[in-house]
Motif scaffolding. Structure first.
Motif, PDB file in Angstrom:
ATOM      1  N   PHE B  69       0.881  -1.172   0.000  1.00  0.00           N
ATOM      2  CA  PHE B  69       0.000   0.000   0.000  1.00  0.00           C
ATOM      3  C   PHE B  69       0.921   1.225   0.000  1.00  0.00           C
ATOM      4  CE2 PHE B  69      -3.061  -2.963   2.152  1.00  0.00           C
ATOM      5  CZ  PHE B  69      -4.048  -2.902   1.186  1.00  0.00           C
ATOM      6  N   LEU B  70       0.970   1.907  -1.108  1.00  0.00           N
ATOM      7  CA  LEU B  70       1.976   2.957  -1.279  1.00  0.00           C
ATOM      8  C   LEU B  70       1.517   4.310  -0.754  1.00  0.00           C
ATOM      9  CD1 LEU B  70       3.403   2.234  -4.849  1.00  0.00           C
ATOM     10  CD2 LEU B  70       4.026   1.224  -2.653  1.00  0.00           C
ATOM     11  N   HIS B  71       2.493   5.082  -0.310  1.00  0.00           N
ATOM     12  CA  HIS B  71       2.274   6.500  -0.044  1.00  0.00           C
ATOM     13  C   HIS B  71       2.682   7.255  -1.325  1.00  0.00           C
ATOM     14  CE1 HIS B  71       1.783   6.529   4.511  1.00  0.00           C
ATOM     15  NE2 HIS B  71       1.894   5.255   4.190  1.00  0.00           N
ATOM     16  N   ASP B  74       6.128   6.972  -2.745  1.00  0.00           N
ATOM     17  CA  ASP B  74       6.557   5.631  -3.172  1.00  0.00           C
ATOM     18  C   ASP B  74       6.280   5.373  -4.654  1.00  0.00           C
ATOM     19  OD1 ASP B  74       7.146   5.098  -0.476  1.00  0.00           O
ATOM     20  OD2 ASP B  74       5.126   4.350  -0.099  1.00  0.00           O
ATOM     21  N   ASP B  97      -3.335  -2.068  -4.073  1.00  0.00           N
ATOM     22  CA  ASP B  97      -3.670  -0.664  -3.863  1.00  0.00           C
ATOM     23  C   ASP B  97      -4.306  -0.123  -5.152  1.00  0.00           C
ATOM     24  OD1 ASP B  97      -3.270   2.219  -3.937  1.00  0.00           O
ATOM     25  OD2 ASP B  97      -1.830   2.008  -2.309  1.00  0.00           O
ATOM     26  N   LEU B  98      -5.461   0.508  -5.005  1.00  0.00           N
ATOM     27  CA  LEU B  98      -6.146   1.040  -6.190  1.00  0.00           C
ATOM     28  C   LEU B  98      -5.278   2.044  -6.934  1.00  0.00           C
ATOM     29  CD1 LEU B  98      -8.643   1.375  -7.977  1.00  0.00           C
ATOM     30  CD2 LEU B  98      -9.567   2.976  -6.276  1.00  0.00           C
ATOM     31  N   GLY B  99      -4.503   2.816  -6.201  1.00  0.00           N
ATOM     32  CA  GLY B  99      -3.611   3.774  -6.853  1.00  0.00           C
ATOM     33  C   GLY B  99      -2.588   3.072  -7.720  1.00  0.00           C
ATOM     34  N   GLY B 173      -4.000  -7.065   5.280  1.00  0.00           N
ATOM     35  CA  GLY B 173      -4.041  -5.617   5.073  1.00  0.00           C
ATOM     36  C   GLY B 173      -4.711  -4.881   6.214  1.00  0.00           C
ATOM     37  N   ASN B 187       2.172  -2.900   5.859  1.00  0.00           N
ATOM     38  CA  ASN B 187       1.611  -2.961   4.508  1.00  0.00           C
ATOM     39  C   ASN B 187       2.550  -2.408   3.444  1.00  0.00           C
ATOM     40  OD1 ASN B 187      -0.865  -4.251   5.077  1.00  0.00           O
ATOM     41  ND2 ASN B 187      -1.600  -2.369   6.020  1.00  0.00           N
ATOM     42  N   ARG B 188       3.780  -2.106   3.888  1.00  0.00           N
ATOM     43  CA  ARG B 188       4.815  -1.753   2.915  1.00  0.00           C
ATOM     44  C   ARG B 188       6.052  -2.629   3.122  1.00  0.00           C
ATOM     45  NH1 ARG B 188       5.927   4.516   2.710  1.00  0.00           N
ATOM     46  NH2 ARG B 188       5.389   4.438   4.925  1.00  0.00           N
ATOM     47  N   GLY B 189       5.857  -3.791   3.699  1.00  0.00           N
ATOM     48  CA  GLY B 189       6.971  -4.734   3.802  1.00  0.00           C
ATOM     49  C   GLY B 189       7.702  -4.724   5.124  1.00  0.00           C
TER      50      GLY B 189
END
Lengths: 385, 397
Positions: B69-71, B74, B97-99, B173, B187-189
């Motif tokens: 799930f990226l910011h 990222d 992630d939808l983005g 998630g 959620n980012r590893g």
């Protein structure tokens, strides 16, 4: 900027009526809400009463919906008079889609607190539900700077948790019953705390309901004294979640006083808050800084210049390489150690194959044995020009 | 007869080769960014290109995880990375992630698989994701096979399920314990596996003095549901474990390959399942159960980790890095002594049992023993059919 809060009684509604800037109340039926305790009838009665008092009731449907549950819940919901509610807030995209199809006029509030930490995804949800989406409930993992940006750029209103418990964990499994807490008063709503073995004084509130098990942080999220920028940039709603402070069936205790104090002296409110407070990601989400340190220092060298990798060795005797590609000895430049230190490839090193023959051209995936090379520990890379 | 795909994890090129050699139809792996296994070796672009080439030579597919799930920050380089993945003919990208989905879709023609991290649990959500361009759903592990089959039918989309491996206790998630207690974004590893830790439980009425791993899940296995996967046309059976050993990858791939093929040939027997179960017991695990594949996981799905992690009935000794008809070159993960009895696990068929009568160092020097993390040469006196990337275990004593 407005406030909203959860309610579960007529007393809660009465206090909400007297709370400044609070126009919306959140109703949690047992059928649909993670922490819901209200029966189908009771939630509809309270919605009716809220409307009568001039409040806007919002139906909370925040459980995730496995197919088997989705079917039965949707069948029951078709029997409800959903027009009693000003809006419905959902977490599962499938629930949102069901509402869009079956109740296209119903305003939708989408909970995007998990993941959805970027503008691209938030804009995506706005586009997908453009006909009915009235609000996005944003994540408290987003820093203030991003929240401000999203309030400005998103085409729908945004909501943020202003005060309340921080949810850490949501499992559909029944996990407290197994721990022999089943004999406690209300078997549909078990409460306990869980403490890490190495932090025995941090008691993480843990709850089991009909919808699963939930764990929360031992400190409350609290940003009520830091809302100026968000207010100025158009944050629409601040959620005041007092459910964990409930007493005798009321979940909005002192909401009128709290709302007044947010507007008059929020700093004092923090000082007198019943539980310890924090807002760990509000200034910056520092979890980002950690990732470069977790990466292997050698990753950037695992490319065409990587000729071979040290897979083992015997001190003072030999080093064994595994060729990553075919190459000639003349190509060799240096050795990159797992620590990131680069050392010169020593003079006089002889490569041998497993038959002991000296060789100077190597095939991909060939095992190569050399005399001992100081520092060349397993994982070191042989780099070429 | 139609067969579901067998999908295996790969931490690096070695695991990828092992997975394919032991029967995987497809392999999923992570690149240097955008995935959820920060501590795995992960594939550089160079490794990835090589991996795709190896896989395609063996008619296997490669799926790349972009499922963090990226910011906002990222996203840098993501579009270019997608174009790179497409250029090297990666077979699919796994996103949650939808983005990320929107960037993948706008920058490439990669097939999009929806990660289990997105917790897609019902046919309405499935239709929604399908409309957004998703080609395959990796549904939440809270679903039964029958439910997953229903989603496939209702939404008209391929459905993949986890069939084996470790499980999140939380909805995937939906666990942020690491984020808030350790400053690491799960959620980012950055997951620190807080669910595996012991906790002391206390309520108003009582205090449990014993520590409990009450949110640690047992491991999933789906060997007894192979027929259901066929019946409900689950397109792919996924094995969890990008951080796990070659031994685990080899054994799980071999077992599920045999079971899938046997079912397709109408030859799956109780005896075969018994052998399969014994083989899976040989690798480290946290007690097996069938998850929610048939009925929702109950309170008996908690793994009492404090009573000891199950290290498996057999110890992983090492992997064959080279072999000739006369000798086996073995990379050791455990010490080996002359006189030990070992089992080479071939890609197909019964294990090959050998007694180590003679042992040599990599330079050909006769030795009595060798430490772990080293290499040895073992004479193959009976000229057994031992192949490169066979895994080897110590015989049960």
């Amino acid at each position: 900027m407005l406030f909203n809060t959860f309610v579960s009684s007529v007393g809660d509604l009465a206090r909400c009526v007297n709370a400044p800037s609070l126009e919306e109340v959140l109703l949690e039926p047992m059928l649909l809400a993670r922490q819901g305790k209200l029966s189908d009838n009771r939630v509809q009665e309270l919605a009716f009463e809220a409307v009568r008092l001039g409040l806007r009731p919002v139906l909370v449907w925040d459980v995730l919906m496995p197919e088997r549950i989705m079917r039965s819940v949707c069948e029951r919901l078709m029997q409800w008079d959903l027009s009693l509610f000003g809006a419905i807030r959902v977490c599962d995209p499938g629930a949102a889609e069901w509402l869009r199809i079956h109740f296209p006029q119903m305003p939708l509030q989408l909970i995007v607190e998990t993941g959805n930490h970027n503008l691209e995804s938030l804009q995506g949800w706005c586009e997908i539900f453009s006909g009915c989406l009235e609000r996005l409930v944003l994540s408290i993992e987003l820093p203030e700077e991003k929240l401000v940006e999203y309030c400005q750029k998103l085409p729908v209103h945004c909501e943020l948790l202003g005060v309340g418990q921080i949810l850490l964990f949501y499992s559909p499994r029944s996990l407290l019953v197994e721990q022999r807490f089943e004999d406690e008063a209300d078997s549909l709503f078990l409460e306990a705390t869980a403490a890490f073995a190495d932090s025995p004084h941090r008691h993480l509130p843990t709850l089991e309901t009909a919808h699963g098990t939930f764990m929360f942080l031992d400190k409350d999220q609290f940003i009520l004294d830091r809302l100026d920028a968000l207010r100025a940039q158009g944050l629409h709603t601040v959620r005041l979640d007092l459910r964990h402070l409930s007493r005798d069936g009321d979940v909005a205790l002192e909401i009128d006083r709290i709302c007044r104090q947010i507007l008059s002296d929020p700093a004092e409110l923090r000082l007198t808050w019943l539980r310890e407070t924090r807002a760990p990601f509000f200034k910056a989400n520092r979890t980002t800084a950690l990732f470069p340190r977790m990466k292997s220092k050698l990753s950037e060298y695992r490319d065409d210049s990587n000729l071979a990798e040290v897979i083992t060795g015997e001190t003072g005797k030999y080093v064994v390489f595994y060729a990553s590609r075919s190459f000639e000895v003349a190509l060799i430049k240096s050795i990159m150690l797992p620590t990131g230190e680069e050392i010169e490839f020593p003079q006089g090193v002889i490569f041998r194959n497993l038959d002991g023959e000296s060789i100077d051209t190597f095939e991909s995936e060939q095992i190569l044995v050399t005399n001992w090379i100081k520092k060349a520990v397993p994982g070191s890379l042989l780099l070429g020009n | 007869m139609w067969k579901p795909e067998l999908l295996a994890p790969a931490k690096n090129l070695e695991r990828l080769r092992v997975a394919i050699a032991y029967g995987a139809d497809a392999v999923y792996l992570g690149g240097q960014k955008y995935g959820l296994r920060t501590r795995a070796d992960n594939f550089t672009d160079y490794d990835l290109e090589k991996g795709v080439s190896i896989a395609h030579q063996h008619d296997a597919k490669i799926y790349v995880t972009l499922n963090a799930f990226l910011h906002d920050a990222d996203f840098e380089g993501l579009a270019e990375y997608c174009q790179f993945l497409e250029s090297i003919e990666v077979d699919g990208a796994i996103i949650s992630d939808l983005g990320v989905l929107r960037v993948v879709r706008n920058s490439s023609n990669l097939n999009i698989h929806l990660s289990t991290q997105a917790s897609c649990l019902n046919s309405y959500a499935a239709r929604l994701w399908k409309d957004m361009g998703v080609k395959r759903l990796i549904v939440g592990r809270e679903l039964s096979i029958a439910e997953a089959g229903l989603i496939r039918e209702q939404a008209g989309i391929d459905v993949e399920m986890f069939a084996h491996g470790a499980m999140c206790m939380a909805y995937s998630g939906h666990c942020t314990i690491s984020n808030f207690t350790a400053g690491r974004d799960s959620n980012r590893g950055g997951c620190i596996q807080s669910c595996r830790l012991p906790y002391q439980l206390e309520s108003n009425a009582k205090k449990e003095n014993d520590l409990e791993t009450f949110i640690s899940s047992k491991d999933l296995w789906g060997i007894y549901q192979i027929g259901d996967f066929f019946k409900h046309q689950i397109c792919s059976l996924k094995i969890e474990g990008r951080m796990k050993s070659s031994f685990y990858v080899a054994l799980t791939c071999k077992v599920y390959r045999q079971l899938i093929d046997a079912y397709a040939a109408e030859a799956l027997s109780a005896e075969m399942l018994k052998v399969a179960a014994a083989e899976l017991q040989s690798v480290p695990h946290r007690d097996y159960f069938s998850g929610s594949l048939e009925t929702p996981a109950g309170s008996d799905s908690v793994f009492g980790q404090l009573s000891g992690v199950n290290t498996g009935t057999q110890k992983y000794l090492g992997i064959v890095l080279d072999s000739t008809p006369q000798e086996i070159i073995l990379r050791l993960v455990e010490p080996l002594d002359r006189g030990d009895e070992i089992e080479v696990v071939p890609f197909q068929g019964e294990p090959i049992r050998l007694k180590v009568e003679q042992l040599f160092s990599v330079t050909g020097e006769g030795i009595e023993s060798m430490r772990s993390d080293s290499m040895v040469r073992i004479p193959n006196l009976l000229e057994h059919d031992v192949a490169k990337f066979n895994v080897v275990r110590l015989s049960q004593r």
